[in-house]
Design an enzyme around this catalytic site. Structure first.
Site, mmCIF file in Angstrom:
data_model
loop_
_atom_site.group_PDB
_atom_site.id
_atom_site.type_symbol
_atom_site.label_atom_id
_atom_site.label_comp_id
_atom_site.label_asym_id
_atom_site.label_seq_id
_atom_site.Cartn_x
_atom_site.Cartn_y
_atom_site.Cartn_z
ATOM 1 N N HIS A 46 0.826 -1.045 0.239
ATOM 2 C CA HIS A 46 -0.140 -0.212 0.040
ATOM 3 C C HIS A 46 0.750 1.192 -0.048
ATOM 4 C CE1 HIS A 46 -2.499 -3.296 1.803
ATOM 5 N NE2 HIS A 46 -3.371 -2.407 1.460
ATOM 6 N N HIS A 106 -3.912 3.005 -3.261
ATOM 7 C CA HIS A 106 -4.244 2.328 -1.827
ATOM 8 C C HIS A 106 -3.761 0.938 -1.805
ATOM 9 C CE1 HIS A 106 -5.763 1.314 1.943
ATOM 10 N NE2 HIS A 106 -7.073 0.492 1.475
ATOM 11 N N GLU A 143 -17.246 -5.805 24.706
ATOM 12 C CA GLU A 143 -16.164 -7.037 24.446
ATOM 13 C C GLU A 143 -15.155 -6.880 23.345
ATOM 14 O OE1 GLU A 143 -19.955 -8.971 26.373
ATOM 15 O OE2 GLU A 143 -19.820 -7.545 24.787
ATOM 16 N N HIS A 152 -27.646 -17.446 23.969
ATOM 17 C CA HIS A 152 -26.725 -17.458 24.807
ATOM 18 C C HIS A 152 -26.057 -18.563 25.256
ATOM 19 C CE1 HIS A 152 -28.425 -13.422 25.181
ATOM 20 N NE2 HIS A 152 -28.068 -12.975 26.489
#
Length: 650
Positions: A11, A245, A394, A456
């Protein structure tokens, strides 16, 4: 340009656009020493836009780190010092492994957290921890959710030594960011309580320096400097295009760019001698900050010898003498508990002896039992606090923990339900790649959590985590194994450890009748053997299901079938044992049954071609744990029936 062109991969555009920013940072602002890349109070720099790695490699070479021009010529080649994205341990001066976008932002936040904590704990009249953490983020970093989580956390905690640069170049791989992204990023960070500035032109060195000075002066909140740049700057045909890029410019375009910029040579990898001299002198000037700090540290050591000894112990990664004596012993009176509850007891016992153990949960402390009682919370008002409230973040928690660990002197732990480890998978994977000493506490470990239902209840998570190289997962069978699991987690330094714990109560395993839980350290061990004769079948399991195989062993014995019961809390620790030990636990020629309330994939290696795995290949259900276990076949009778069929004695 030359490195990417030689590799025919990489890049080039962002390094070209941000060269002025790198120049300003490394010659005027960063505190570093190329001769001692790891000195304690250096400023940290994180290239969250890791695809722009040649920007970092270039300035590390120019300022005098142990990186040669030949190393740059080996960009993206096998085991070179210049991999495609920055990797910890390969390149002097690289602070963390980056590339998955957004992770570096979280790492930088974690480093700033660690700086604040270590300063609060160890600084006295002398400030031995007093450095900034800088990062560069791209449009991609700003789109990924982890950067939002980490930035919100940092702003809330007023981490004033955190300074970020947003490379606002308007280009991603698919084209102009207008295709997908028109956020007012500066306003968003201001809403996160960051100090936000804008620099309209990345080539305006005076404006860059003013903004950086202002960011360093603002110590009550983190800073973001939004820098408008032009990807592939200088390229006549590819600037401000997606082509600049993610691929080499092409030999002809490299030539045209050098001519357009007035570069003194078209020779690949040519560095003007006067430029190299200037950069190397700048590196030496910046290194003087370490000389000044060394005097401060000498005064600190003389004034605080005991504290300095403790600091050095923590920096070496040595655990305190006698810490293992604090590990609790569980009895029939207090051992009939969920492993999450036993873990809470262990944390509070060892935390008194291991002050570097700090952490918390993603808003689940009461469920994961991860609060250190009597210790304050880490907050903007008290950076010495050891209890962390990561919020419902998380993904950010995992990335921040990596940054805390990278700073050194800290063993971070973070907790959530096992099902939500899915949110953390990218930082877990990076922790494994970097071999960081972080500890995950994952509770509610199976369908046995019950009524919350399949959304869950983890099924595939155990196998998925076990599949990550250098991950160590431990699923203890009772309170005694839980204590041993924490012993193993603190002593294990070659990668992260996940402690996988139950919501439901576990049976107490009487260690006067069965083997010592210390066998956990070897991953698997013989819990109980038949009273006479060699075993005809091996029953093995982990966690809550170990109690089921122990009961099955008794039933089989009553029916005249000799069964061995094996607890296998950690596949990874067991795999690291020598063949002789593994064969002593799982003897060749003896058929095996594995039971675990999870997907069976990770057990195939251990049962062999003629073994049987009693697992789950469906999602759970909303019902009491006992009901679910019965309906899904996690019963003693099923183990007994399977064993009888396997040995041909039904």
């Amino acid at each position: 340009m030359d490195a990417v062109q030689k590799a025919e991969s990489g890049h080039p555009g962002t390094p070209m656009a941000l060269a002025p920013l790198a120049y300003a940072l490394w010659t005027q602002h960063l505190r570093y020493n190329p001769a001692d890349p790891a000195w304690l109070n250096r400023d940290r720099f994180v290239l969250s836009a890791g695809h722009a790695s040649m920007l970092l490699y270039s300035v590390l070479y120019l300022t005098g780190y142990d990186l040669t021009l030949d190393d740059l010529k080996q960009f993206r080649q096998w085991e070179s010092k210049t991999p495609g994205h920055p990797e910890l341990g390969y390149t002097p001066g690289v602070e963390t492994t980056t590339g998955p976008l957004g992770q570096g932002v979280g790492n930088a936040v974690g480093m700033a957290v660690a700086e604040a904590h270590m300063a609060a704990v160890f600084n006295r009249d002398q400030k031995i921890f007093d450095h900034n953490v800088y990062f560069i983020a791209s449009d991609g970093d700003m789109m990924e959710g982890v950067s939002h989580e980490a930035a919100s956390f940092a702003g809330h905690l007023k981490l004033g030594k955190l300074i970020g640069f947003y490379d606002d170049n308007h280009i991603t791989i698919e084209g102009d960011t207008a295709l997908t992204f028109n956020d007012d990023t500066g306003a968003r960070f201001a809403a996160y309580h960051w100090h936000v500035q804008h620099v309209a032109d990345a080539n305006d060195l005076a404006a860059l320096n003013r903004a950086i000075d202002a960011a360093k002066a603002e110590t009550s909140k983190p800073s973001l400097i939004v820098v408008r740049s032009h990807i592939g700057y200088g390229s006549p045909n590819k600037h401000d295009t997606a082509e600049a890029h993610g691929s080499a410019l092409g030999v002809e375009e490299v030539k045209l760019t050098k001519q357009a910029l007035g570069y003194p040579s078209l020779e690949p990898f040519y560095v003007a001698p006067e430029a190299l001299r200037y950069w190397r002198e700048a590196g030496k000037r910046r290194a003087k900050s370490q000389d000044e700090w060394n005097k401060t540290y000498a005064a600190y050591k003389a004034a605080n010898p005991g504290l300095e000894t403790e600091l050095q112990r923590r920096l070496r990664g040595d655990l305190p003498e006698g810490w293992e004596d604090a590990l609790p012993t569980f009895t029939a009176k207090d051992g009939n508990v969920a492993s999450r509850a036993a873990s809470g007891v262990v944390i509070n016992a060892i935390a008194k002896k291991v002050p570097e153990l700090i952490g918390g949960s993603a808003d689940l402390a009461s469920s994961t039992n991860t609060i250190i009682k009597g210790e304050p919370s880490f907050s903007a008002e008290n950076y010495a606090g050891r209890n962390f409230h990561f919020g419902i973040r998380e993904h950010g928690m995992g990335s921040i923990m990596n940054g805390m660990s990278l700073h050194s002197g800290i063993i971070p732990y973070g907790a959530t339900f096992l099902i939500f480890s899915d949110y953390m998978r990218p930082p877990i994977r990076l922790a494994c790649i970097m071999k960081r000493h972080v500890i995950y506490v994952y509770t509610h470990d199976s369908v046995g959590l019950g009524e919350d239902g399949p959304t869950h209840q983890p099924v595939e998570q155990l196998s998925a985590l076990r599949a990550i190289p250098d991950m160590t997962l431990i699923r203890p069978a009772d309170a005694s194994e839980t204590a041993e699991a924490w012993r193993a987690a603190l002593k294990h330094k070659n990668g992260p450890v996940a402690l996988v714990l139950t919501r439901q109560k576990l049976s107490f395993i009487d260690r006067t009748k069965y083997a010592s839980a210390s066998g956990l350290a070897r991953g698997a061990y013989v819990l109980g053997d038949p009273p006479a004769g060699k075993p005809e079948v091996v029953l093995m399991s982990s966690g809550s299901e170990v109690a089921l195989i122990l009961d099955a062993q008794k039933k089989l014995e009553a029916d005249g079938i000799r069964a061995r019961a094996v607890s296998m809390p950690s596949h990874e620790l067991f795999a690291r044992q020598d063949e002789a030990y593994r064969s002593s636990v799982l003897p060749k020629g003896v058929k095996r049954i594995a039971m675990e309330a999870a997907h069976p994939m990770s057990w195939y290696h251990w049962v062999g071609d003629d073994g049987v795995i009693l697992g789950i290949e469906r999602f759970g259900a909303s019902a009491p744990a006992a009901t679910i276990f019965t309906h899904l076949g996690f019963t003693v009778d099923r183990v007994v029936e399977t064993a009888k069929k396997l040995v041909g004695k039904k």
